[in-house]
Write a protein that holds these residues in place. Sequence first.
Motif, PDB file in Angstrom:
ATOM      1  N   GLU A 105     -48.824-126.304 -61.281  1.00  0.00           N
ATOM      2  CA  GLU A 105     -49.751-125.669 -60.337  1.00  0.00           C
ATOM      3  C   GLU A 105     -49.560-126.218 -58.928  1.00  0.00           C
ATOM      4  N   ALA A 106     -49.332-127.532 -58.813  1.00  0.00           N
ATOM      5  CA  ALA A 106     -49.135-128.142 -57.500  1.00  0.00           C
ATOM      6  C   ALA A 106     -47.831-127.683 -56.860  1.00  0.00           C
ATOM      7  N   ILE A 111     -42.016-142.814 -62.086  1.00  0.00           N
ATOM      8  CA  ILE A 111     -43.456-142.938 -61.871  1.00  0.00           C
ATOM      9  C   ILE A 111     -44.092-143.603 -63.087  1.00  0.00           C
ATOM     10  N   TYR A 112     -44.949-144.578 -62.815  1.00  0.00           N
ATOM     11  CA  TYR A 112     -45.573-145.386 -63.865  1.00  0.00           C
ATOM     12  C   TYR A 112     -47.088-145.202 -63.823  1.00  0.00           C
ATOM     13  N   ALA A 141     -49.903-135.400 -60.320  1.00  0.00           N
ATOM     14  CA  ALA A 141     -49.159-134.293 -59.707  1.00  0.00           C
ATOM     15  C   ALA A 141     -49.020-134.499 -58.208  1.00  0.00           C
ATOM     16  N   GLY A 142     -50.078-134.996 -57.567  1.00  0.00           N
ATOM     17  CA  GLY A 142     -50.022-135.263 -56.136  1.00  0.00           C
ATOM     18  C   GLY A 142     -48.998-136.325 -55.783  1.00  0.00           C
ATOM     19  N   ILE A 170     -41.348-135.960 -53.894  1.00  0.00           N
ATOM     20  CA  ILE A 170     -40.375-134.884 -53.719  1.00  0.00           C
ATOM     21  C   ILE A 170     -40.322-134.383 -52.280  1.00  0.00           C
ATOM     22  N   GLU A 171     -41.454-134.419 -51.593  1.00  0.00           N
ATOM     23  CA  GLU A 171     -41.517-133.855 -50.248  1.00  0.00           C
ATOM     24  C   GLU A 171     -41.080-134.816 -49.145  1.00  0.00           C
TER      25      GLU A 171
END
Length: 230
Positions: A23-24, A174-175, A203-204, A210-211
């Motif tokens: 969704e994000a 990511i942990y 998700a954020g 990524i961004e």
Amino acid sequence: MDLTGKIVILTGVSKGIGLATAEALLAKGALVAGWGRTKPELTHERFQFFECDVRSEAAVQEALVNTQRELGAEIHGLVNNAGLGIAGEVDGFSSDDWHTMFDTNVHGTFYCTRAVLPQMKQQQLGHIVNIASIAGKTGIEKMAGYCATKFAVRGFSEAIFKEVRSHGIKVTCIYPGSVQTNFFDDIPGIEANSSMMQPHDIAGAILYAIETPFNFHVVDLELRPLQPKK
């Protein structure tokens, strides 16, 4: 990376962190290829589901072929989110459960990563995000098998980021600590509760990584709830 029109493969898409991440990504304009055994309750013009059991090398290859046929050849992102945890003391632990965790959490991550790397190298651009766990940094009693898989994901991520960075490919591990998802349904003694982080929180963090600009690489992100339930 500007996600508008970019193709991102997301495994374990049916619920929890995977669904929230889908969704994000869609909200940012990405084309999302959801890989999983169960189709999520998600309808969007830029989302397409591809049935895939990441434990199967052949299924992963088939999903990639189908994704590139339907969405396009370029693969800009891969989020290796599919995973599971099974609790139990080692001396009574089922070998089948042990293999199921390794086949999903470790071998699946390897199969998917290996599948996308040739295209990413050709592009000289891409981002692979591996969802490990705080259990990949510290041992937890009665979770030895799960910890072993997430330590493996950690080591794989650290090695491969050095292997592919010269090709313009980022690898982020990511942990997350405790997240309020169905993960705890089968973990005795722990119940998901609102003091845990939420799937959209993770998700954020994935989107943040990524961004980032091309020459800015987030290698590791450890995420914890501020006030966990005692």
